[in-house]
Design a protein around this motif. Structure first.
Motif, short mmCIF file in Angstrom:
data_model
loop_
_atom_site.label_atom_id
_atom_site.label_comp_id
_atom_site.label_asym_id
_atom_site.label_seq_id
_atom_site.Cartn_x
_atom_site.Cartn_y
_atom_site.Cartn_z
N MET A 1 11.89 -2.15 -18.38
CA MET A 1 11.14 -2.34 -17.16
C MET A 1 10.11 -3.44 -17.34
SD MET A 1 11.07 -1.34 -14.16
CE MET A 1 10.24 -0.79 -12.76
N ARG A 2 9.56 -3.56 -18.54
CA ARG A 2 8.56 -4.59 -18.80
C ARG A 2 9.17 -5.99 -18.60
NH1 ARG A 2 3.65 -4.45 -21.93
NH2 ARG A 2 4.13 -2.26 -22.14
N THR A 3 10.41 -6.18 -19.07
CA THR A 3 11.07 -7.47 -18.89
C THR A 3 11.31 -7.76 -17.42
OG1 THR A 3 12.15 -7.22 -21.01
CG2 THR A 3 13.09 -8.83 -19.52
N PHE A 4 11.71 -6.72 -16.68
CA PHE A 4 11.92 -6.86 -15.25
C PHE A 4 10.63 -7.30 -14.56
CE2 PHE A 4 11.38 -4.74 -11.12
CZ PHE A 4 12.35 -5.43 -10.40
N CYS A 5 9.52 -6.65 -14.90
CA CYS A 5 8.23 -6.98 -14.28
C CYS A 5 7.78 -8.39 -14.65
CB CYS A 5 7.18 -5.97 -14.69
SG CYS A 5 7.49 -4.35 -13.97
N TYR A 104 10.21 -5.38 -1.14
CA TYR A 104 8.97 -6.06 -0.81
C TYR A 104 8.50 -5.50 0.52
CZ TYR A 104 10.00 -9.05 -4.68
OH TYR A 104 10.25 -9.50 -5.94
N ASN A 105 7.35 -4.84 0.50
CA ASN A 105 6.89 -4.11 1.67
C ASN A 105 5.92 -4.87 2.54
OD1 ASN A 105 8.35 -2.21 0.40
ND2 ASN A 105 6.72 -0.73 0.15
N ASN A 106 5.21 -5.84 1.97
CA ASN A 106 4.16 -6.48 2.73
C ASN A 106 3.86 -7.86 2.16
OD1 ASN A 106 2.21 -6.80 4.65
ND2 ASN A 106 0.98 -5.05 4.03
N LEU A 107 3.53 -8.76 3.03
CA LEU A 107 3.13 -10.12 2.67
C LEU A 107 1.95 -10.46 3.56
CD1 LEU A 107 3.83 -12.78 1.15
CD2 LEU A 107 5.36 -13.32 3.02
N LYS A 108 0.80 -10.80 2.95
CA LYS A 108 -0.42 -11.07 3.71
C LYS A 108 -1.10 -12.33 3.19
CE LYS A 108 -1.84 -6.27 4.41
NZ LYS A 108 -2.91 -5.30 4.14
N ILE A 114 -2.67 -15.28 -1.09
CA ILE A 114 -1.41 -14.70 -0.65
C ILE A 114 -1.21 -13.42 -1.46
CG2 ILE A 114 1.09 -15.03 -0.52
CD1 ILE A 114 0.34 -18.13 -0.61
N TYR A 115 -0.93 -12.32 -0.76
CA TYR A 115 -0.69 -11.03 -1.42
C TYR A 115 0.73 -10.58 -1.12
CZ TYR A 115 -5.73 -10.75 -2.02
OH TYR A 115 -7.03 -11.01 -2.38
N VAL A 116 1.45 -10.22 -2.18
CA VAL A 116 2.81 -9.71 -2.05
C VAL A 116 2.84 -8.30 -2.64
CG1 VAL A 116 5.24 -10.08 -2.63
CG2 VAL A 116 3.73 -12.05 -2.34
N HIS A 117 3.25 -7.34 -1.82
CA HIS A 117 3.34 -5.94 -2.25
C HIS A 117 4.80 -5.63 -2.58
CE1 HIS A 117 3.35 -1.46 -1.23
NE2 HIS A 117 2.72 -1.59 -2.38
N GLN A 118 5.05 -5.13 -3.80
CA GLN A 118 6.40 -4.88 -4.26
C GLN A 118 6.52 -3.51 -4.90
OE1 GLN A 118 7.16 -5.29 -7.96
NE2 GLN A 118 9.28 -4.78 -7.67
N LEU A 119 7.61 -2.82 -4.59
CA LEU A 119 7.95 -1.56 -5.23
C LEU A 119 9.20 -1.78 -6.07
CD1 LEU A 119 7.54 1.04 -2.33
CD2 LEU A 119 6.07 0.76 -4.33
N GLY A 120 9.16 -1.37 -7.33
CA GLY A 120 10.31 -1.50 -8.21
C GLY A 120 10.78 -0.13 -8.65
N ARG A 121 12.07 0.06 -8.64
CA ARG A 121 12.65 1.34 -9.07
C ARG A 121 13.57 1.09 -10.25
NH1 ARG A 121 13.77 2.13 -3.24
NH2 ARG A 121 11.93 3.17 -2.46
N GLY A 122 13.36 1.85 -11.29
CA GLY A 122 14.24 1.82 -12.44
C GLY A 122 15.03 3.11 -12.52
N LEU A 126 9.17 4.59 -11.05
CA LEU A 126 8.81 3.83 -9.86
C LEU A 126 7.55 3.05 -10.19
CD1 LEU A 126 9.16 3.26 -6.80
CD2 LEU A 126 7.70 5.24 -6.38
N GLN A 127 7.55 1.77 -9.89
CA GLN A 127 6.40 0.94 -10.20
C GLN A 127 5.99 0.17 -8.95
OE1 GLN A 127 6.87 -1.54 -13.59
NE2 GLN A 127 4.85 -2.42 -13.41
N GLU A 128 4.70 0.17 -8.67
CA GLU A 128 4.15 -0.54 -7.53
C GLU A 128 3.30 -1.70 -8.04
OE1 GLU A 128 1.68 1.85 -5.07
OE2 GLU A 128 1.62 0.37 -3.47
N ASN A 129 3.52 -2.88 -7.46
CA ASN A 129 2.77 -4.06 -7.86
C ASN A 129 2.25 -4.77 -6.63
OD1 ASN A 129 3.46 -4.09 -10.80
ND2 ASN A 129 5.52 -4.30 -9.96
N ILE A 130 1.05 -5.31 -6.74
CA ILE A 130 0.52 -6.22 -5.73
C ILE A 130 0.16 -7.51 -6.44
CG2 ILE A 130 -1.29 -6.66 -4.04
CD1 ILE A 130 -1.48 -3.63 -3.64
#
Length: 142
Positions: A1-5, A104-108, A114-122, A126-130
């Motif tokens: 998951m770390r490589t993916f992130c 990708y849930n949100n872009l502001k 610029i903020y990008v909200h992303q949810l990743g599932r392995g 489940l990992q959430e990143n902004i």
């Protein structure tokens, strides 16, 4: 998951370059820009001032269908004083798919960021990143 992130972070962190040979080409609007790239779908977009000039710029997350893989890229179009747009920066394209999935849930755009909200599932997590980006930042400054 770390490589993916890490790969995803490099996708979101923008590199100075021009999109698909469109360097210095102007567009009347963002729709015209999106339509200039073959096999694309606009996943989400936002407008706001990203470079501090008081004009309404555009940021879009674009999915490009490909064979054998599809890619996702973030594009920044800055507005010129005449009202047209130019591609200022774009992210490195990242392959869509793999072992997990990302949404990708949100872009502001807030205060030139610029903020990008992303949810990743392995497989079992489940990992959430902004991600936050400012126009002109480099990998070394993050």
């Amino acid at each position: 998951m770390r490589t993916f992130c890490r790969a995803l972070l490099y996708c979101i962190v923008l590199c100075f370059s021009y999109a698909y040979g469109l360097d210095n080409q102007t567009f009347n609007n963002a729709h015209e820009f999106v339509n200039s790239i073959p096999n694309t779908t606009l996943e989400m977009s936002a407008t706001g001032d990203v470079n501090g000039d008081g004009l309404k710029d555009w940021v879009g997350l674009i999915l490009r269908e490909g064979d054998p893989t599809s890619t996702r890229q973030l594009f920044i179009l800055t507005q010129l004083p005449d009202g047209k747009y130019i591609v200022s920066e774009k992210s490195v394209g990242s392959e869509v798919g793999g072992n997990g999935s990302s949404e990708y849930n949100n872009l502001k755009i807030i205060k030139s960021s610029i903020y990008v909200h992303q949810l990743g599932r392995g497989y079992n997590n489940l990992q959430e990143n902004i991600y936050q980006y400012k126009l002109g930042a480099s990998l070394n400054s993050l």
